[in-house]
Design a protein around this motif. Sequence first.
Motif, PDB file in Angstrom:
ATOM      1  N   LEU A 182       1.078  -1.252  -0.295  1.00 25.29           N
ATOM      2  CA  LEU A 182       0.408   0.117  -0.159  1.00 25.29           C
ATOM      3  C   LEU A 182       0.544   0.660   0.049  1.00 25.29           C
ATOM      4  N   PHE A 183       0.629   2.175  -0.996  1.00 26.48           N
ATOM      5  CA  PHE A 183       1.452   3.426  -1.188  1.00 26.48           C
ATOM      6  C   PHE A 183       0.111   4.695  -0.630  1.00 26.48           C
ATOM      7  N   LEU A 184       0.817   5.135   0.848  1.00 33.07           N
ATOM      8  CA  LEU A 184      -0.221   5.929   1.027  1.00 33.07           C
ATOM      9  C   LEU A 184       0.809   7.364   1.710  1.00 33.07           C
ATOM     10  N   GLU A 185      -0.600   8.551   0.736  1.00 29.56           N
ATOM     11  CA  GLU A 185      -0.092   9.663   1.430  1.00 29.56           C
ATOM     12  C   GLU A 185      -1.156  10.661   1.876  1.00 29.56           C
ATOM     13  N   VAL A 186      -0.973  10.908   2.922  1.00 27.18           N
ATOM     14  CA  VAL A 186      -1.747  11.543   3.702  1.00 27.18           C
ATOM     15  C   VAL A 186      -1.256  13.155   4.224  1.00 27.18           C
ATOM     16  N   PRO A 187      -2.152  14.111   4.994  1.00 24.61           N
ATOM     17  CA  PRO A 187      -1.744  15.578   5.213  1.00 24.61           C
ATOM     18  C   PRO A 187      -1.588  15.088   7.059  1.00 24.61           C
ATOM     19  N   TYR A 188      -0.142  15.739   6.979  1.00 27.94           N
ATOM     20  CA  TYR A 188       0.346  15.525   8.766  1.00 27.94           C
ATOM     21  C   TYR A 188      -0.097  16.600   9.404  1.00 27.94           C
ATOM     22  N   ALA A 189      -0.286  15.842  10.452  1.00 23.67           N
ATOM     23  CA  ALA A 189      -0.981  16.983  11.603  1.00 23.67           C
ATOM     24  C   ALA A 189       0.523  17.722  12.479  1.00 23.67           C
ATOM     25  N   ASN A 190       1.915  17.904  10.958  1.00 23.59           N
ATOM     26  CA  ASN A 190       3.184  18.589  11.818  1.00 23.59           C
ATOM     27  C   ASN A 190       3.208  19.240  13.389  1.00 23.59           C
ATOM     28  N   LEU A 191       4.222  18.883  13.473  1.00 24.24           N
ATOM     29  CA  LEU A 191       4.596  20.487  15.120  1.00 24.24           C
ATOM     30  C   LEU A 191       4.016  22.026  14.882  1.00 24.24           C
ATOM     31  N   ALA A 192       4.236  22.128  13.979  1.00 21.23           N
ATOM     32  CA  ALA A 192       4.385  23.736  13.779  1.00 21.23           C
ATOM     33  C   ALA A 192       2.074  23.569  14.219  1.00 21.23           C
ATOM     34  N   ARG A 193       1.537  22.816  13.259  1.00 25.12           N
ATOM     35  CA  ARG A 193       0.508  23.083  13.255  1.00 25.12           C
ATOM     36  C   ARG A 193      -0.018  22.716  14.680  1.00 25.12           C
ATOM     37  N   ARG A 194       0.240  21.710  15.164  1.00 25.28           N
ATOM     38  CA  ARG A 194      -0.322  21.229  16.170  1.00 25.28           C
ATOM     39  C   ARG A 194      -0.036  22.516  17.672  1.00 25.28           C
ATOM     40  N   LEU A 195       0.916  23.231  17.208  1.00 26.39           N
ATOM     41  CA  LEU A 195       1.278  24.671  17.898  1.00 26.39           C
ATOM     42  C   LEU A 195       0.418  25.419  17.567  1.00 26.39           C
ATOM     43  N   ALA A 196      -0.103  26.075  16.056  1.00 26.07           N
ATOM     44  CA  ALA A 196      -1.141  26.848  15.786  1.00 26.07           C
ATOM     45  C   ALA A 196      -1.831  26.979  15.199  1.00 26.07           C
ATOM     46  N   TYR A 197      -1.990  26.039  13.744  1.00 24.66           N
ATOM     47  CA  TYR A 197      -2.735  26.329  13.755  1.00 24.66           C
ATOM     48  C   TYR A 197      -4.410  25.302  13.436  1.00 24.66           C
ATOM     49  N   LEU A 198      -3.810  24.558  14.362  1.00 22.51           N
ATOM     50  CA  LEU A 198      -5.059  23.770  14.859  1.00 22.51           C
ATOM     51  C   LEU A 198      -6.288  23.700  16.083  1.00 22.51           C
ATOM     52  N   PRO A 199      -5.161  24.312  16.738  1.00 21.13           N
ATOM     53  CA  PRO A 199      -5.912  25.470  18.188  1.00 21.13           C
ATOM     54  C   PRO A 199      -6.871  26.261  17.557  1.00 21.13           C
ATOM     55  N   LEU A 200      -6.251  26.866  16.669  1.00 25.63           N
ATOM     56  CA  LEU A 200      -7.306  28.317  15.657  1.00 25.63           C
ATOM     57  C   LEU A 200      -8.067  27.562  15.286  1.00 25.63           C
ATOM     58  N   LYS A 201      -8.039  26.994  14.461  1.00 22.93           N
ATOM     59  CA  LYS A 201      -9.061  26.383  13.886  1.00 22.93           C
ATOM     60  C   LYS A 201     -10.208  25.660  14.802  1.00 22.93           C
ATOM     61  N   ARG A 202      -9.349  24.599  15.949  1.00 17.11           N
ATOM     62  CA  ARG A 202     -10.793  24.180  16.941  1.00 17.11           C
ATOM     63  C   ARG A 202     -11.140  25.507  17.129  1.00 17.11           C
ATOM     64  N   LEU A 203     -11.070  26.947  17.619  1.00 12.63           N
ATOM     65  CA  LEU A 203     -11.342  28.071  17.900  1.00 12.63           C
ATOM     66  C   LEU A 203     -12.073  28.669  17.137  1.00 12.63           C
ATOM     67  N   GLU A 204     -12.423  28.470  15.743  1.00  8.21           N
ATOM     68  CA  GLU A 204     -13.122  29.114  14.573  1.00  8.21           C
ATOM     69  C   GLU A 204     -14.089  28.342  14.787  1.00  8.21           C
ATOM     70  N   TYR A 205     -13.907  26.657  14.783  1.00  2.00           N
ATOM     71  CA  TYR A 205     -15.238  25.796  15.003  1.00  2.00           C
ATOM     72  C   TYR A 205     -15.758  26.360  16.243  1.00  2.00           C
ATOM     73  N   ALA A 206     -15.563  26.467  17.516  1.00  2.00           N
ATOM     74  CA  ALA A 206     -15.973  27.041  18.418  1.00  2.00           C
ATOM     75  C   ALA A 206     -17.402  27.871  18.257  1.00  2.00           C
ATOM     76  N   VAL A 207     -16.982  28.889  17.621  1.00  2.00           N
ATOM     77  CA  VAL A 207     -17.061  30.445  17.330  1.00  2.00           C
ATOM     78  C   VAL A 207     -18.638  29.761  16.738  1.00  2.00           C
ATOM     79  N   ARG A 208     -18.243  29.093  15.267  1.00  2.00           N
ATOM     80  CA  ARG A 208     -19.070  29.348  14.540  1.00  2.00           C
ATOM     81  C   ARG A 208     -20.068  28.208  15.128  1.00  2.00           C
TER      82      ARG A 208
END
Length: 240
Positions: free
Chosen positions: A109-135
Motif C-alpha cells: 500500500l502506497f499512502l500519502e496523507v496530510p500531516y499534523a506536524n508540530l507547527a500545525r499542532r502548536l498554532a494552526y489546529l488550536p486556532l481552527k478549533r477556536l474558529e469551529y467553536a465560534v461557528r
Amino acid sequence: RQDFWPLMRRYLRQKNKYIDVQCGTGGWVLFLHDEGYDIDGVDQSRRVAAAIETYEPEIAVRIAPPTLLPYPDASVDGVVAIGTLESLEGRTVESLREWRRVLKEDGTLFLEVPYANLARRLAYLPLKRLEYAVRRFMGRTPVFAAYLFIPAELARIVRRANFAIVELMPHELPDADAHFALYHDWPFLRGARPYQLNRLGRFVKRVYESVSPWFGATGLFAVAKTLPPVEEKQPPAAVT
C-alpha cells in the motif's frame, strides 16, 4: 518530481498489478502507466473516468467508491492512495480493510496523507478549533474538510486493517519557493501563484527546514505491507 517518488519506486515492480484508488484527474495513474507499470484507476466520477480513458485508452478506469472496489479478493499486488484517506470521513478503517481485501499476500500500500506536524499542532489546529467553536456558538455547522494525521495514529489505523508501515517519510512540494501547508494554512504567506510563498513565507519555510524536515512538512508518505488475516478465536466447546 515529488520527493517520495524514489522511495515509492523502490517498492514497485514492472510485472505486478496496481490500482490507484480515488485517482481523480489521473496524475499518478497516467504517470505510472507511462513508466511502464500495469495500473488501473478507480474513481467515483464517471466524468473523470471518461476523461482519463479518452486521453489514454490503454488505462482502465473503474467507477466505484473506495469502500467497494470491483476486484476479487487477493487480485492485485499494490494499491496507490495518494491524497485519498484524509477525505473519507468516518470511513478510514473501512476503506483500508477493503484495500487489504483486494491485495495479495505480501501486497503493498502506497499512502500519502496530510500531516499534523508540530507547527500545525502548536498554532494552526488550536486556532481552527477556536474558529469551529465560534461557528457553533453562532449556529453555523462546521463542514468536514479532511483529516490530519500523526505517524503513531496512522500506524495504529493501518494496523487495524492488517497492514504494517515499513517506510515513512515527511513530504513536501518539490519547488523551493512552494510549501503546501504554509500556503494553505496562512493566507498572508501566499505568493502570486498557487502554493508559491511570498518573501515572508519563504523565510518561515527556511526556519522550518532548519529545525527538522518533520517540523513543518505538509504530508506523510508511507509504504505499508499486508499482514496475515487475523483469525477469529472460536468459543470453547460446551461441556456436556
